[in-house]
Design an enzyme around this catalytic site. Structure first.
Site, PDB file in Angstrom:
ATOM      1  N   GLU A 116       2.499 -11.544  10.672  1.00  0.00           N
ATOM      2  CA  GLU A 116       1.869 -12.668  11.372  1.00  0.00           C
ATOM      3  C   GLU A 116       0.462 -12.948  10.857  1.00  0.00           C
ATOM      4  OE1 GLU A 116       1.721 -11.236  15.366  1.00  0.00           O
ATOM      5  OE2 GLU A 116       3.844 -11.513  15.717  1.00  0.00           O
ATOM      6  N   PRO A 117       0.283 -13.214   9.584  1.00  0.00           N
ATOM      7  CA  PRO A 117      -1.068 -13.476   9.098  1.00  0.00           C
ATOM      8  C   PRO A 117      -1.540 -14.863   9.527  1.00  0.00           C
ATOM      9  CG  PRO A 117       0.507 -13.874   7.359  1.00  0.00           C
ATOM     10  CD  PRO A 117       1.299 -13.375   8.538  1.00  0.00           C
ATOM     11  N   ARG A 168      -5.617 -15.820   9.423  1.00  0.00           N
ATOM     12  CA  ARG A 168      -6.829 -16.000   8.625  1.00  0.00           C
ATOM     13  C   ARG A 168      -6.594 -15.863   7.128  1.00  0.00           C
ATOM     14  NH1 ARG A 168     -11.762 -14.507  10.986  1.00  0.00           N
ATOM     15  NH2 ARG A 168     -10.574 -13.200  12.419  1.00  0.00           N
ATOM     16  N   TYR A 212     -19.390 -14.727  17.546  1.00  0.00           N
ATOM     17  CA  TYR A 212     -19.244 -13.367  17.001  1.00  0.00           C
ATOM     18  C   TYR A 212     -20.405 -12.969  16.085  1.00  0.00           C
ATOM     19  CZ  TYR A 212     -14.410 -14.996  17.788  1.00  0.00           C
ATOM     20  OH  TYR A 212     -13.274 -15.554  18.299  1.00  0.00           O
ATOM     21  N   CYS A 224     -27.582 -28.352  22.322  1.00  0.00           N
ATOM     22  CA  CYS A 224     -28.702 -27.834  23.122  1.00  0.00           C
ATOM     23  C   CYS A 224     -28.457 -26.410  23.595  1.00  0.00           C
ATOM     24  CB  CYS A 224     -28.957 -28.770  24.291  1.00  0.00           C
ATOM     25  SG  CYS A 224     -29.454 -30.379  23.688  1.00  0.00           S
TER      26      CYS A 224
HETATM   27  N1  LLP Z   1      -0.754 -12.040  15.706  1.00  0.00           N
HETATM   28  C1  LLP Z   1      -1.323 -11.942  16.933  1.00  0.00           C
HETATM   29  C2  LLP Z   1      -0.509 -11.445  18.050  1.00  0.00           C
HETATM   30  C3  LLP Z   1      -2.660 -12.324  17.124  1.00  0.00           C
HETATM   31  O1  LLP Z   1      -3.213 -12.222  18.329  1.00  0.00           O
HETATM   32  C4  LLP Z   1      -3.418 -12.820  16.017  1.00  0.00           C
HETATM   33  C5  LLP Z   1      -4.808 -13.228  16.181  1.00  0.00           C
HETATM   34  C6  LLP Z   1      -2.772 -12.912  14.767  1.00  0.00           C
HETATM   35  C7  LLP Z   1      -1.455 -12.500  14.645  1.00  0.00           C
HETATM   36  C8  LLP Z   1      -3.448 -13.433  13.544  1.00  0.00           C
HETATM   37  O2  LLP Z   1      -4.541 -12.653  13.170  1.00  0.00           O
HETATM   38  P1  LLP Z   1      -5.285 -12.918  11.776  1.00  0.00           P
HETATM   39  O3  LLP Z   1      -4.305 -12.641  10.669  1.00  0.00           O
HETATM   40  O4  LLP Z   1      -5.745 -14.331  11.778  1.00  0.00           O
HETATM   41  O5  LLP Z   1      -6.407 -11.958  11.810  1.00  0.00           O
HETATM   42  N2  LLP Z   1     -11.136 -16.314  16.726  1.00  0.00           N
HETATM   43  C9  LLP Z   1     -11.296 -15.058  16.044  1.00  0.00           C
HETATM   44  C10 LLP Z   1      -9.981 -14.412  15.681  1.00  0.00           C
HETATM   45  C11 LLP Z   1      -9.048 -14.179  16.855  1.00  0.00           C
HETATM   46  C12 LLP Z   1      -7.706 -13.632  16.450  1.00  0.00           C
HETATM   47  C13 LLP Z   1      -6.764 -13.628  17.586  1.00  0.00           C
HETATM   48  N3  LLP Z   1      -5.449 -13.156  17.280  1.00  0.00           N
HETATM   49  C14 LLP Z   1     -12.188 -15.274  14.826  1.00  0.00           C
HETATM   50  O6  LLP Z   1     -12.603 -16.391  14.573  1.00  0.00           O
HETATM   51  O7  LLP Z   1     -12.524 -14.327  14.139  1.00  0.00           O
END
Ligand code: LLP
Length: 434
Positions: free
Chosen positions: A287-288, A290, A330, A356
């Site tokens: 589940e990528p 980012r 963050y 603001c």
């Molecule tokens: N699978 C599940 C169950 C998740 O909760 C997430 C992300 C992903 C996959 C994908 O994760 P990734 O590969 O994108 O790391 N808003 C935050 C990131 C929150 C991620 C939430 N869950 C940021 O901007 O860093």
């Protein structure tokens, strides 16, 4: 076999560089694009996304694996269409994301549903279209799934989301695999679910799921989590509970700070999966989010004015925390590149938006070539969790989004009009009592 962590991820094609006033990204002149469409503007490179998909697919070669893109990273329909065209599925966390994925042409049979707060309506909706799998995060959710599947006279396929109690070594707000986090259930609890599996007449509980956090820059947390999941899978098989799929979640980090962040290459990440799950004959799900889209995006913004301050000058941009929340939320670093002559003297700025709030700050004490009003800047690696976390705070319309593809561009979200922003609001005319 021990894993070598030497290969580096391949940089996206035509990463924008600071060489004077002409910057190309996926073959498109960004200066001209900003002129044409206006700023703030999110631009995504289709080729950078395709390249990342290709790298991950190549690493998975020979495995029975499905990539389910985490829609929350960037839910734009055009991005989802790119995923669909590449045979990539979706990981969703709401019916809104389910509808987007289906609209974009991602088949239900390639969609998994994660999240701690799936409502009964959302579960029913997902059952109705026949999604691939529910990643179940609590006993109450499991019982709701059983009840709703029985009503619809279907069998739901489910995986239990394991909380492996592993520190992902990332920002606390995006860490999900520690026992104190709200996500998943302990292995002890999952064991009890499998022991009671016979009562689940309409749920086929034969999958495991784990996702420990996001922006992970080392393979070790992945290895540890997968080793725990693997030990549990072996135990379950021995106890007569065959496991058809293991979903290893997302979390692969990307480069936000050139020269400092050293992301894990897809090949090294998959090597850890291969090693930890050696002997597993079922299907792998990934589940990528980012990893596939972050570095494919840039936020184009112009300097409104430079304001002298006591400690240093403020570079005030026309983009703000409502367009890109990550630095405010963050304290995230994003590289910032002024599209100006690099020979200009360097000046240290606080780079801020017009909202603001003091937190509306993209960078503190950042050394950049000297800028003046009207200059164009790129905020880099904004393709993930940029627009998907955007808001209209301070009544700022949502920015436009464009997709770039080998010298051409297409607007994939027009800049929000004021009328769109207030649509649905109305004066309190019709008073009622409950
Ligand atoms: N699978 C599940 C169950 C998740 O909760 C997430 C992300 C992903 C996959 C994908 O994760 P990734 O590969 O994108 O790391 N808003 C935050 C990131 C929150 C991620 C939430 N869950 C940021 O901007 O860093």
């Amino acid at each position: 076999m021990p894993t070598q962590t030497t290969s580096r991820p391949v940089a996206p094609p035509s990463v924008p560089e600071a060489n004077g006033a002409s910057h190309r990204f996926d073959g498109v002149d960004l200066q001209a694009l900003a002129q044409r469409i206006g700023t703030p503007l999110h631009a995504y490179s289709a080729n950078a996304i395709r390249q990342r998909i290709g790298e991950l697919k190549a690493a998975l070669d020979g495995l029975d694996a499905i990539i389910c893109y985490a829609v929350k990273a960037n839910a734009n329909l055009a991005i989802l269409q790119l995923m669909a065209q590449a045979g990539v599925g979706a990981d969703i966390v709401s019916v809104g994301e389910l509808r987007r994925a289906l609209n974009a042409g991602i088949p239900a049979g390639r969609i998994v549903f994660s999240g701690v707060g799936k409502s009964a309506d959302e579960i029913a909706g997902a059952l109705n279209v026949g999604i691939l799998r529910f990643n179940v995060e609590s006993l109450d959710e499991l019982h709701t799934l059983q009840r709703l599947a029985k009503t619809q006279e279907v069998t739901a396929r489910a995986a239990v989301r394991i909380n492996p109690d592993v520190d992902a070594q990332t920002h606390a707000k995006i860490s999900t695999g520690k026992s104190e986090n709200k996500f998943g259930v302990s292995i002890d609890e999952a064991r009890r679910w499998f022991a009671g599996r016979k009562q689940l007449t309409h749920v086929q509980l034969d999958g495991l799921h784990v996702h420990i956090g996001s922006q992970i820059l080392s393979v070790e947390p992945f290895r540890l989590a997968l080793q725990r999941v693997a030990a549990f899978w072996r135990e379950l098989e021995q106890a007569g509970h065959p496991i058809a799929s293991i979903d290893v979640g997302g979390g692969l980090g990307v480069c936000y700070r050139e020269g400092t962040d050293q992301p894990v290459a897809a090949a090294d990440y998959v090597a850890v999966i291969r090693e930890a799950l050696a002997g597993f004959r079922g299907r792998l799900l990934l589940e990528p989010g980012r990893y596939l889209v972050a570095e494919a995006g840039v936020l184009l913004t112009r300097v409104i004015r430079v304001k002298p301050g006591i400690e240093r000058s403020f570079l005030i941009l026309d983009a703000a925390m409502n367009d890109l929340l990550r630095p405010s939320l963050y304290d995230a670093w994003h590289d910032i590149v002024p599209v100006v002559d690099a020979a200009r003297p360097r000046v240290t700025y606080d780079v801020v938006g017009p909202v603001c709030e003091t937190g509306d700050t993209f960078a503190r004490a950042r050394a950049l070539p000297e800028c003046s009003a009207g200059d164009l800047l790129l905020i880099k690696a904004t393709g993930a969790y940029g627009t998907s976390m955007a808001s209209t705070y301070n009544s700022r319309p949502l920015a436009a989004e464009v997709l770039l593809d080998q010298g051409r561009y297409a607007v994939v979200r027009r800049r929000q009009h004021f009328e769109d922003m207030i649509a649905g609001e109305q004066p309190a005319r019709h008073w009622e009592t409950t």
